[in-house]
Design a protein around this motif. Structure first.
Motif, PDB file in Angstrom:
ATOM      1  N   LEU A 145    -107.368 -20.792  17.359  1.00 36.34           N
ATOM      2  CA  LEU A 145    -108.382 -21.582  18.055  1.00 36.34           C
ATOM      3  C   LEU A 145    -109.480 -20.731  18.691  1.00 36.34           C
ATOM      4  N   LEU A 198    -109.328 -23.324  26.042  1.00 32.85           N
ATOM      5  CA  LEU A 198    -108.765 -24.064  24.927  1.00 32.85           C
ATOM      6  C   LEU A 198    -108.135 -25.359  25.424  1.00 32.85           C
ATOM      7  N   ASP A 253    -104.875 -29.352  21.564  1.00 38.17           N
ATOM      8  CA  ASP A 253    -104.996 -28.566  20.330  1.00 38.17           C
ATOM      9  C   ASP A 253    -103.858 -27.568  20.211  1.00 38.17           C
TER      10      ASP A 253
END
Length: 404
Positions: A403, A340, A344
């Motif tokens: 996510l 990830l 974000d």
């Protein structure tokens, strides 16, 4: 007695909300928050004795001068600097480093070598690259090991009679790892090399004794030790500061000026051209008073508790990898979560009122070393709590679930 709830009440910004949530500020490695005592010192300067210093015979100028020089003395004592004239006020840590690097051609010649570490902030890389380009010196790099510590064996091998300067941070802003600066300095001095230590991340979190370290130059950032932005400190050994040419020319730093020749003032004024950040200097003195009142040993002990607790709690999140997880480090946790992107995650937790830093932290070579675009960095201060860490962990877990 260390009472974190009482301390928190002294920081007005900690009482506000962000996106409808109580602010949780874990970006202290970028800048610390300011207690009311520091804010009051700034307001009082502009409200009661705003005047330029060192130049006026009137009452306001003398009052401002006295307070500014008192702050210099407080700084001297705080870092165990031998003499107040060795406390050079600058606009910040970057300015302090550049003030040395710009004049270091008097110490570094063509063919000499300058050693930097692989965990430096850009502000402790670029000025030395510029110096090497100017004089024809060679830049050498101390590698960083997988655990985030410096490769001291390679460092020892890099040192030679060609080594003129070694520059290293006391604590890595990107990883939080505390570097063995005393040993680095000792080894460098065996080859008659000078050492500059970047103390931006250490100055508000641990006791720093420049004489015990035997540092030739040491730089500090006021805004990372509860002081205001726009104020920093450069310490140097007296003989080296006398040899170092001034970084800027102008008022205050002169002795005599004619069109044929100019002579410079003595220390510290030689390096303090123009009107300084007077309010910032006085407020830095207030910040030092505040830190002394709490006690640096108390601060270091409590922040280490936060570090240990935060590290354990973050490890409960699947996929978290912490960089620089070693015994000797500051209360900074730099980590990634699987594949990830840090940005974000940082964006989502901000919506939940949690302020963390994401990116390469102005230390791009560190990220290149670990082959990542950046990290999420949670950096704690003595006014943070374990309860805040719990909320951060919950927010991070929510971000990961969103996510994934």
């Amino acid at each position: 007695m260390f009472d974190v709830q009482k301390i928190r009440q002294q920081f007005p910004i900690l009482q506000r909300e962000v996106n409808g949530k109580p602010l949780i500020y874990f970006d202290n490695a970028a800048t610390s928050q300011k207690p009311q005592a520091v804010i009051d010192a700034i307001v009082k300067y502009y409200s009661h004795y705003n005047a330029n210093i060192h130049r006026g015979v009137h009452a306001l100028s003398q009052e401002a001068t006295d307070l500014f020089e008192q702050a210099r003395e407080k700084t001297r004592a705080f870092f165990n600097i031998p003499q107040a004239k060795q406390v050079i006020f600058t606009s910040g840590n970057t300015h302090s480093i550049n003030a040395v690097a710009s004049g270091a051609h008097v110490f570094v010649s063509k063919g000499d070598e300058v050693i930097v570490s692989a965990v430096e902030h850009h502000s402790n890389i670029v000025p030395w690259q510029m110096l090497c380009e100017k004089v024809g010196a060679v830049l050498k790099v101390i590698p960083v090991l997988d655990d985030g510590t410096l490769d001291m064996k390679t460092y020892s091998n890099l040192l030679s009679n060609k080594t003129a300067f070694v520059v290293v941070n006391h604590i890595s802003n990107a990883l939080g790892v505390t570097n063995p600066v005393k040993e680095i300095i000792k080894q460098a001095h065996e080859f008659n090399a000078l050492v500059l230590v970047d103390g931006a991340q250490s100055c508000g979190h641990m006791t720093v004794d420049v004489q015990a370290l035997d540092a030739d130059f040491y730089t500090m950032a006021g805004h990372k030790m509860c002081g205001p932005t726009g104020i920093g400190v450069l310490y140097g050994k007296e003989d080296l500061l006398n040899q170092l040419p001034p970084y800027q020319g102008g008022g205050e730093m002169i002795d005599q000026v004619t069109f044929e020749h100019t002579t410079y003032a003595g220390l510290p004024h030689k390096f303090e051209a123009g009107t300084p950040n007077i309010a910032g200097g006085i407020a830095l003195g207030a910040a030092i008073d505040y830190l002394n009142e709490i006690g640096m040993d108390n601060i270091a002990t409590y922040e280490n508790e936060l570090l240990e607790y935060g590290t354990a709690q973050l490890k409960t999140i699947p996929g978290v990898t912490i960089l620089g997880e070693v015994t000797d480090k500051a209360a900074v946790i730099s980590f990634v979560v699987d594949k990830l992107h840090p940005y974000d995650i940082g964006t989502i937790v901000d919506k939940l009122g949690v302020a963390v830093r994401t990116g390469h932290h102005c230390a791009q070579p560190v990220m290149d070393r670990f082959q990542i675009p950046g990290t999420i960095r949670a950096s704690f201060a003595f006014y943070n709590t374990k309860e805040e860490i719990d909320i951060m962990v919950q927010a991070l877990q929510r971000a990961v679930n969103m996510l994934a």
